[in-house]
Design a protein around this motif. Structure first.
Motif, short mmCIF file in Angstrom:
data_model
loop_
_atom_site.label_atom_id
_atom_site.label_comp_id
_atom_site.label_asym_id
_atom_site.label_seq_id
_atom_site.Cartn_x
_atom_site.Cartn_y
_atom_site.Cartn_z
N ILE A 106 30.61 55.86 84.11
CA ILE A 106 30.19 56.20 85.65
C ILE A 106 31.43 55.38 86.46
O ILE A 106 32.04 55.83 87.43
N GLU A 107 31.81 54.16 86.13
CA GLU A 107 32.85 53.53 86.86
C GLU A 107 34.34 54.23 86.74
O GLU A 107 34.97 54.42 87.59
N MET A 108 34.33 54.77 85.57
CA MET A 108 35.70 55.72 85.23
C MET A 108 35.80 56.78 86.21
O MET A 108 36.86 57.30 86.79
N ILE A 109 34.34 57.40 86.23
CA ILE A 109 34.46 58.87 87.03
C ILE A 109 34.74 58.41 88.58
O ILE A 109 35.54 59.20 89.29
N TYR A 110 34.10 57.34 89.22
CA TYR A 110 34.31 56.89 90.55
C TYR A 110 35.54 56.45 90.64
O TYR A 110 36.26 56.78 91.70
N LYS A 111 36.29 55.96 89.65
CA LYS A 111 37.94 55.43 89.98
C LYS A 111 38.66 56.41 89.75
O LYS A 111 39.62 56.58 90.72
N GLU A 112 38.38 57.63 89.03
CA GLU A 112 39.27 58.84 89.08
C GLU A 112 39.13 59.54 90.67
O GLU A 112 40.13 59.96 91.06
N ARG A 113 37.69 59.72 91.06
CA ARG A 113 37.68 60.40 92.28
C ARG A 113 38.28 59.46 93.47
O ARG A 113 38.80 60.08 94.17
N ASP A 114 38.10 58.22 93.08
CA ASP A 114 38.73 57.42 94.35
C ASP A 114 40.45 57.77 94.29
O ASP A 114 41.03 57.93 95.30
N GLU A 115 41.01 57.59 93.15
CA GLU A 115 42.42 57.81 93.13
C GLU A 115 42.73 59.30 93.42
O GLU A 115 43.77 59.47 94.23
N GLN A 116 41.95 60.33 93.13
CA GLN A 116 42.23 61.65 93.68
C GLN A 116 42.18 61.51 95.27
O GLN A 116 42.75 62.27 95.94
N LEU A 117 41.06 60.93 95.94
CA LEU A 117 40.93 61.19 97.36
C LEU A 117 42.36 60.40 98.00
O LEU A 117 42.50 60.62 99.05
N LYS A 118 42.53 59.30 97.27
CA LYS A 118 43.70 58.48 98.06
C LYS A 118 44.84 59.37 97.89
O LYS A 118 45.76 59.25 98.79
N ALA A 119 45.18 60.19 96.92
CA ALA A 119 46.31 60.90 96.83
C ALA A 119 46.26 62.09 97.99
O ALA A 119 47.24 62.43 98.60
N ILE A 120 45.01 62.61 98.07
CA ILE A 120 44.87 63.70 99.00
C ILE A 120 45.10 63.23 100.55
O ILE A 120 45.74 63.77 101.16
N LEU A 121 44.66 62.00 100.83
CA LEU A 121 44.67 61.46 102.14
C LEU A 121 46.16 60.94 102.20
O LEU A 121 46.86 61.24 103.49
N SER A 122 46.92 60.63 101.31
CA SER A 122 48.14 59.99 101.48
C SER A 122 49.15 61.34 101.67
O SER A 122 50.00 61.51 102.46
N LEU A 123 48.67 62.64 101.05
CA LEU A 123 49.51 63.82 101.06
C LEU A 123 49.09 64.39 102.45
O LEU A 123 50.16 64.77 103.40
N ALA A 124 48.03 64.32 103.01
CA ALA A 124 47.65 64.78 104.31
C ALA A 124 48.30 63.84 105.56
O ALA A 124 48.76 64.46 106.46
N ASN A 125 48.30 62.66 105.31
CA ASN A 125 49.25 61.96 106.24
C ASN A 125 50.53 62.19 106.27
O ASN A 125 51.13 62.09 107.29
N ARG A 126 51.21 62.38 105.14
CA ARG A 126 52.65 62.51 105.21
C ARG A 126 52.95 64.18 106.05
O ARG A 126 53.67 63.95 106.49
N GLN A 127 51.84 64.92 105.63
CA GLN A 127 52.28 66.11 106.33
C GLN A 127 52.13 66.08 107.75
O GLN A 127 52.75 66.72 108.58
N ILE A 128 51.03 65.29 108.36
CA ILE A 128 50.83 65.21 109.83
C ILE A 128 52.04 64.56 110.29
O ILE A 128 52.18 64.58 111.58
N THR A 129 52.44 63.37 109.36
CA THR A 129 53.46 62.65 109.97
C THR A 129 54.84 63.45 110.35
O THR A 129 55.48 63.46 111.32
N GLN A 130 55.10 64.26 109.22
CA GLN A 130 56.38 65.28 109.32
C GLN A 130 56.07 66.17 110.43
O GLN A 130 57.00 66.68 111.23
N THR A 131 54.82 66.95 110.57
CA THR A 131 54.49 67.62 111.89
C THR A 131 54.79 67.05 113.15
O THR A 131 55.23 67.68 114.04
N GLU A 132 54.30 65.98 113.44
CA GLU A 132 54.51 65.26 114.65
C GLU A 132 55.60 64.49 114.92
O GLU A 132 55.96 64.00 116.14
N THR A 133 56.49 64.33 113.95
CA THR A 133 57.93 63.84 114.37
C THR A 133 58.70 64.88 114.96
O THR A 133 58.86 65.93 114.57
N PRO A 134 59.11 64.37 116.41
CA PRO A 134 60.00 65.34 117.23
C PRO A 134 61.45 65.16 116.69
O PRO A 134 61.98 64.47 116.06
N VAL A 135 61.98 66.61 116.91
CA VAL A 135 63.16 66.84 116.25
C VAL A 135 64.26 66.68 117.44
O VAL A 135 63.95 67.64 118.37
#
Length: 235
Positions: A106-135
């Protein structure tokens, strides 16, 4: 005076079991007679005197045998109890091991899900940052404007399915109430692809010469109410 007693009476008098009476008869320490089919034990003063120590010995032997039996049973129960205790300890250990393994899974499953969620949130933040960066405007000064690709007017039509083509053409020319799209007519009649192509080519070549055929921007129409045999017969 001699006494004649039944086996049961003699056993009660001497304080022993019936088996002990029969054993004494076999050893000859007691005498018996049979009257009317019933065996009687003949007790004399001498046999009564001799029976006293024998009774104590018989009773002692019976007690010893009973004690030995109890010891044997007690030992067997002890072994069974030890086996049950061992089985109990084994079951407890297995249960604890299963609980630990389940917890780790159970701990391993939740750990893997947490890592996946962190990766998704990190990718989403990068995309938002790139979109909002003025040229800066200066970056567009020397940037060539891309030329839109030239699309041939028939390229999209070439990849459409036959059903889609029919739907588009039928919508475009639905105002021609006296004419019918040739493609839909051939499809409705169940012609093969080769037959439809042959008929379309034939009518396309002679569309200008036939009164019942109309070519509208490359799309063929036939007069409603006319059969294909009549149209081909005219050609």
């Amino acid at each position: 005076m001699d006494k004649k007693l039944t086996v049961i009476e003699a056993a009660k008098l001497l304080g022993v079991s019936k088996e002990a009476i029969y054993n004494r008869l076999r050893r000859g320490s007691l005498q018996s007679v049979v009257e009317d089919g019933v065996k009687y034990i003949v007790l004399t003063k001498t046999s009564l005197k001799e029976s006293a120590p024998l009774r104590r010995n018989d009773t002692s032997a019976e007690h010893n045998a009973y004690i030995e039996l109890l010891k044997t049973q007690l030992e067997e129960m002890k072994h069974k109890n030890e086996k049950l205790e061992a089985d109990k300890e084994r079951l407890i250990a297995d249960k604890e091991r299963m609980l630990i393994e389940s917890k780790e899974k159970i701990e391993m499953i939740y750990k893997e899900r947490d890592e996946q969620l962190k990766a998704i949130l990190s990718l989403a933040n990068r995309q938002i940052t790139q979109t909002e960066t003025p040229v800066p405007p200066s970056s567009f000064q020397n940037t060539p404007i891309p030329t839109p690709p030239v699309v041939h007017p028939f390229e999209e039509a070439d990849v459409l399915e036959e059903e889609e083509i029919y739907q588009e053409t039928s919508v475009c020319f639905e105002t021609y109430s006296d004419w019918r799209d040739l493609r839909s007519y051939l499809k409705e009649k169940g012609f093969s692809k080769k037959e439809k192509q042959h008929i379309s080519d034939t009518l396309s070549k002679k569309a200008s010469q036939l009164n019942n055929v109309m070519d509208k921007n490359g799309t063929l129409f036939i007069k409603k109410g006319k059969k294909l045999k009549e149209i081909l017969g005219d050609s």
